[in-house]
Design a protein around this motif. Structure first.
Motif, PDB file in Angstrom:
ATOM      1  N   UNK A   1       0.826  -1.208   0.000  1.00  0.00           N
ATOM      2  CA  UNK A   1       0.000   0.000   0.000  1.00  0.00           C
ATOM      3  C   UNK A   1       0.862   1.261   0.000  1.00  0.00           C
ATOM      4  N   UNK A   2       1.919   1.243   0.803  1.00  0.00           N
ATOM      5  CA  UNK A   2       2.804   2.409   0.897  1.00  0.00           C
ATOM      6  C   UNK A   2       3.486   2.682  -0.447  1.00  0.00           C
ATOM      7  N   UNK A   3       3.990   1.636  -1.089  1.00  0.00           N
ATOM      8  CA  UNK A   3       4.654   1.816  -2.388  1.00  0.00           C
ATOM      9  C   UNK A   3       3.682   2.294  -3.462  1.00  0.00           C
ATOM     10  N   UNK A   4       2.450   1.839  -3.409  1.00  0.00           N
ATOM     11  CA  UNK A   4       1.432   2.304  -4.356  1.00  0.00           C
ATOM     12  C   UNK A   4       1.159   3.793  -4.159  1.00  0.00           C
ATOM     13  N   UNK A   5       1.115   4.230  -2.913  1.00  0.00           N
ATOM     14  CA  UNK A   5       0.878   5.643  -2.610  1.00  0.00           C
ATOM     15  C   UNK A   5       2.026   6.516  -3.122  1.00  0.00           C
ATOM     16  N   UNK A   6       3.257   6.052  -2.927  1.00  0.00           N
ATOM     17  CA  UNK A   6       4.422   6.806  -3.411  1.00  0.00           C
ATOM     18  C   UNK A   6       4.359   6.931  -4.935  1.00  0.00           C
ATOM     19  N   UNK A   7       4.097   5.827  -5.610  1.00  0.00           N
ATOM     20  CA  UNK A   7       4.045   5.836  -7.071  1.00  0.00           C
ATOM     21  C   UNK A   7       2.892   6.696  -7.589  1.00  0.00           C
ATOM     22  N   UNK A   8       1.776   6.671  -6.899  1.00  0.00           N
ATOM     23  CA  UNK A   8       0.596   7.373  -7.379  1.00  0.00           C
ATOM     24  C   UNK A   8       0.519   8.841  -7.040  1.00  0.00           C
ATOM     25  N   UNK A   9       1.187   9.268  -5.982  1.00  0.00           N
ATOM     26  CA  UNK A   9       1.029  10.650  -5.516  1.00  0.00           C
ATOM     27  C   UNK A   9       2.271  11.526  -5.594  1.00  0.00           C
ATOM     28  N   UNK A  10       3.445  10.966  -5.860  1.00  0.00           N
ATOM     29  CA  UNK A  10       4.647  11.788  -5.918  1.00  0.00           C
ATOM     30  C   UNK A  10       4.496  12.872  -6.983  1.00  0.00           C
ATOM     31  N   UNK A  11       4.849  14.083  -6.643  1.00  0.00           N
ATOM     32  CA  UNK A  11       4.780  15.273  -7.501  1.00  0.00           C
ATOM     33  C   UNK A  11       3.361  15.806  -7.697  1.00  0.00           C
ATOM     34  N   UNK A  12       2.385  15.227  -7.043  1.00  0.00           N
ATOM     35  CA  UNK A  12       1.017  15.760  -7.116  1.00  0.00           C
ATOM     36  C   UNK A  12       1.004  17.172  -6.534  1.00  0.00           C
ATOM     37  N   UNK A  13       0.277  18.067  -7.163  1.00  0.00           N
ATOM     38  CA  UNK A  13       0.164  19.445  -6.677  1.00  0.00           C
ATOM     39  C   UNK A  13      -0.964  19.515  -5.655  1.00  0.00           C
ATOM     40  N   UNK A  14      -0.612  19.920  -4.439  1.00  0.00           N
ATOM     41  CA  UNK A  14      -1.595  20.094  -3.372  1.00  0.00           C
ATOM     42  C   UNK A  14      -1.358  21.467  -2.747  1.00  0.00           C
ATOM     43  N   UNK A  15      -2.393  22.261  -2.692  1.00  0.00           N
ATOM     44  CA  UNK A  15      -2.315  23.635  -2.153  1.00  0.00           C
ATOM     45  C   UNK A  15      -1.212  24.427  -2.852  1.00  0.00           C
ATOM     46  N   UNK A  16      -1.084  24.220  -4.165  1.00  0.00           N
ATOM     47  CA  UNK A  16      -0.137  24.991  -4.963  1.00  0.00           C
ATOM     48  C   UNK A  16       1.307  24.524  -4.901  1.00  0.00           C
ATOM     49  N   UNK A  17       1.577  23.399  -4.257  1.00  0.00           N
ATOM     50  CA  UNK A  17       2.949  22.910  -4.128  1.00  0.00           C
ATOM     51  C   UNK A  17       3.040  21.450  -4.557  1.00  0.00           C
ATOM     52  N   UNK A  18       4.104  21.096  -5.313  1.00  0.00           N
ATOM     53  CA  UNK A  18       4.278  19.684  -5.690  1.00  0.00           C
ATOM     54  C   UNK A  18       4.797  18.879  -4.493  1.00  0.00           C
ATOM     55  N   UNK A  19       4.098  17.811  -4.164  1.00  0.00           N
ATOM     56  CA  UNK A  19       4.510  16.987  -3.030  1.00  0.00           C
ATOM     57  C   UNK A  19       5.752  16.176  -3.374  1.00  0.00           C
ATOM     58  N   UNK A  20       6.621  16.010  -2.395  1.00  0.00           N
ATOM     59  CA  UNK A  20       7.822  15.183  -2.520  1.00  0.00           C
ATOM     60  C   UNK A  20       7.587  13.959  -1.640  1.00  0.00           C
ATOM     61  N   UNK A  21       7.226  12.844  -2.267  1.00  0.00           N
ATOM     62  CA  UNK A  21       6.804  11.664  -1.522  1.00  0.00           C
ATOM     63  C   UNK A  21       7.767  10.503  -1.763  1.00  0.00           C
ATOM     64  N   UNK A  22       8.161   9.853  -0.684  1.00  0.00           N
ATOM     65  CA  UNK A  22       8.991   8.660  -0.805  1.00  0.00           C
ATOM     66  C   UNK A  22       8.794   7.770   0.413  1.00  0.00           C
ATOM     67  N   UNK A  23       9.321   6.566   0.309  1.00  0.00           N
ATOM     68  CA  UNK A  23       9.258   5.637   1.422  1.00  0.00           C
ATOM     69  C   UNK A  23      10.105   6.194   2.563  1.00  0.00           C
ATOM     70  N   UNK A  24       9.570   6.204   3.767  1.00  0.00           N
ATOM     71  CA  UNK A  24      10.277   6.791   4.904  1.00  0.00           C
ATOM     72  C   UNK A  24      11.604   6.091   5.184  1.00  0.00           C
ATOM     73  N   UNK A  25      11.675   4.804   4.930  1.00  0.00           N
ATOM     74  CA  UNK A  25      12.902   4.050   5.192  1.00  0.00           C
ATOM     75  C   UNK A  25      13.912   4.118   4.067  1.00  0.00           C
TER      76      UNK A  25
END
Length: 111
Positions: free
Chosen positions: A67-91
């Protein structure tokens, strides 16, 4: 009471078994984006067992790594509140990426 169960604020950084199912969300405009917003965005990837929001970043804890890897793949660089999110696995922190015009520290060259 809406009947909706609330997610824990604990993402338990000290539990080595859960690190592989934890997502780091950086570049987050926490003046606008709240915990409920993060949960709404990331819930489509699986059951969220914890979500902690800090100034500029957040962590989402899933039940499993898939689930975590799917979220990273699906949401990285998504624009939220005018900013591109930087998403990765915490580990798995992203490799050092210097800003243009800055020098790499010596430890990055020789360490």
């Amino acid at each position: 009471m809406t009947g909706k169960t609330q997610t824990s604020n604990v993402t338990n950084k000290n539990d080595p078994r859960s690190i592989n199912s934890r997502v780091f969300i950086g570049n987050l405009n926490t003046a606008i984006v709240k915990k409920a917003d993060i949960e709404a965005i990331f819930a489509k990837y699986g059951k969220i067992v914890g979500c902690s929001v800090h100034k500029g970043y957040a962590f989402v804890q899933y039940l499993n790594e898939k689930n975590a890897r799917s979220a990273v793949a699906g949401e990285n660089s998504r624009i939220v509140a005018g900013q591109p999110l930087d998403i990765n696995m915490a580990g798995e922190p992203k490799p050092y990426r210097p800003k243009s015009g800055t020098k790499r520290p010596l430890c990055a060259l020789y360490g």
